[in-house]
Design a protein around this motif. Structure first.
Motif, PDB file in Angstrom:
ATOM      1  N   THR A  12       1.986 -12.802  -7.397  1.00 34.44           N
ATOM      2  CA  THR A  12       1.423 -11.717  -8.209  1.00 34.44           C
ATOM      3  C   THR A  12       1.001 -10.554  -7.324  1.00 34.44           C
ATOM      4  O   THR A  12       0.429 -10.762  -6.258  1.00 34.44           O
ATOM      5  N   HIS A  13       1.313  -9.342  -7.770  1.00 27.07           N
ATOM      6  CA  HIS A  13       0.859  -8.103  -7.119  1.00 27.07           C
ATOM      7  C   HIS A  13       0.042  -7.299  -8.122  1.00 27.07           C
ATOM      8  O   HIS A  13       0.344  -7.309  -9.313  1.00 27.07           O
ATOM      9  N   ARG A  14      -0.942  -6.562  -7.612  1.00 27.29           N
ATOM     10  CA  ARG A  14      -1.674  -5.587  -8.426  1.00 27.29           C
ATOM     11  C   ARG A  14      -1.504  -4.220  -7.822  1.00 27.29           C
ATOM     12  O   ARG A  14      -1.467  -4.071  -6.597  1.00 27.29           O
ATOM     13  N   ARG A  15      -1.441  -3.214  -8.692  1.00 29.58           N
ATOM     14  CA  ARG A  15      -1.247  -1.850  -8.208  1.00 29.58           C
ATOM     15  C   ARG A  15      -1.868  -0.854  -9.191  1.00 29.58           C
ATOM     16  O   ARG A  15      -1.743  -1.007 -10.404  1.00 29.58           O
ATOM     17  N   TYR A  16      -2.499   0.152  -8.637  1.00 33.12           N
ATOM     18  CA  TYR A  16      -3.002   1.287  -9.421  1.00 33.12           C
ATOM     19  C   TYR A  16      -1.834   2.208  -9.720  1.00 33.12           C
ATOM     20  O   TYR A  16      -1.002   2.477  -8.843  1.00 33.12           O
ATOM     21  N   VAL A  17      -1.758   2.707 -10.943  1.00 36.62           N
ATOM     22  CA  VAL A  17      -0.695   3.630 -11.341  1.00 36.62           C
ATOM     23  C   VAL A  17      -1.228   5.052 -11.182  1.00 36.62           C
ATOM     24  O   VAL A  17      -2.058   5.505 -11.979  1.00 36.62           O
ATOM     25  N   PRO A  18      -0.779   5.773 -10.155  1.00 34.93           N
ATOM     26  CA  PRO A  18      -1.327   7.113  -9.918  1.00 34.93           C
ATOM     27  C   PRO A  18      -0.870   8.127 -10.971  1.00 34.93           C
ATOM     28  O   PRO A  18       0.184   7.972 -11.586  1.00 34.93           O
ATOM     29  N   TYR A  19      -1.669   9.152 -11.150  1.00 39.83           N
ATOM     30  CA  TYR A  19      -1.350  10.195 -12.122  1.00 39.83           C
ATOM     31  C   TYR A  19      -0.074  10.942 -11.749  1.00 39.83           C
ATOM     32  O   TYR A  19       0.597  11.506 -12.615  1.00 39.83           O
ATOM     33  N   SER A  20       0.321  10.900 -10.490  1.00 36.87           N
ATOM     34  CA  SER A  20       1.566  11.560 -10.078  1.00 36.87           C
ATOM     35  C   SER A  20       2.790  10.873 -10.687  1.00 36.87           C
ATOM     36  O   SER A  20       3.879  11.439 -10.683  1.00 36.87           O
TER      37      SER A  20
END
Length: 132
Positions: A12-20
């Motif tokens: 499992t990976h977690r990642r923030y989805v940037p506004y860009s």
């Protein structure tokens, strides 16, 4: 082969989805973002199971079930479901676990009480034949 080469093994990976990465109105992000996460989590799964990054051969199914928005925190999981001589069948799920709450402030966000299943897929990766 490593001891991780068993059906049911997950990464499992977690990642923030940037506004860009917002591509559409309402800060929506295209479905390719989930597929990119699936490629990354499949790579780690192959490294852990076979000691090689492997190559993604293709998807047999992809379902986009709910929107992904900039400001989300996503979690992608790969589960090994089939072991062939060189091929590995993998099932993927992506969930949103946190979501921006701009109505409370520009940087406000919430941990969701229940993750939202946004993308589900299955595919095949190919790895080199294991050395004996």
């Amino acid at each position: 082969m490593t001891s991780a080469l068993v059906e049911g093994f997950t990464v499992t990976h977690r990642r923030y989805v940037p506004y860009s990465h917002a591509h559409y109105g309402g800060n929506l992000v295209d479905g390719a973002y989930s597929l990119g996460m699936f490629g990354d989590v499949a790579t780690e799964l192959c490294i852990r199971t076979d000691g090689d990054e492997g190559l993604f051969a293709g998807y047999s199914s992809v379902e986009f079930l709910a929107p992904v928005q900039a400001g989300d925190v996503m979690e992608a999981t790969a589960k090994l479901v089939r072991i062939g001589n060189r091929s590995r069948g993998i099932e993927f799920e992506a969930h949103v676990v946190c979501r921006a709450a701009p109505s409370r402030g520009a940087s406000s966000a919430d941990v969701l009480p229940e993750p939202i299943l946004v993308t589900r897929a299955s595919g095949t990766v190919v790895v080199p034949v294991a050395a004996e």
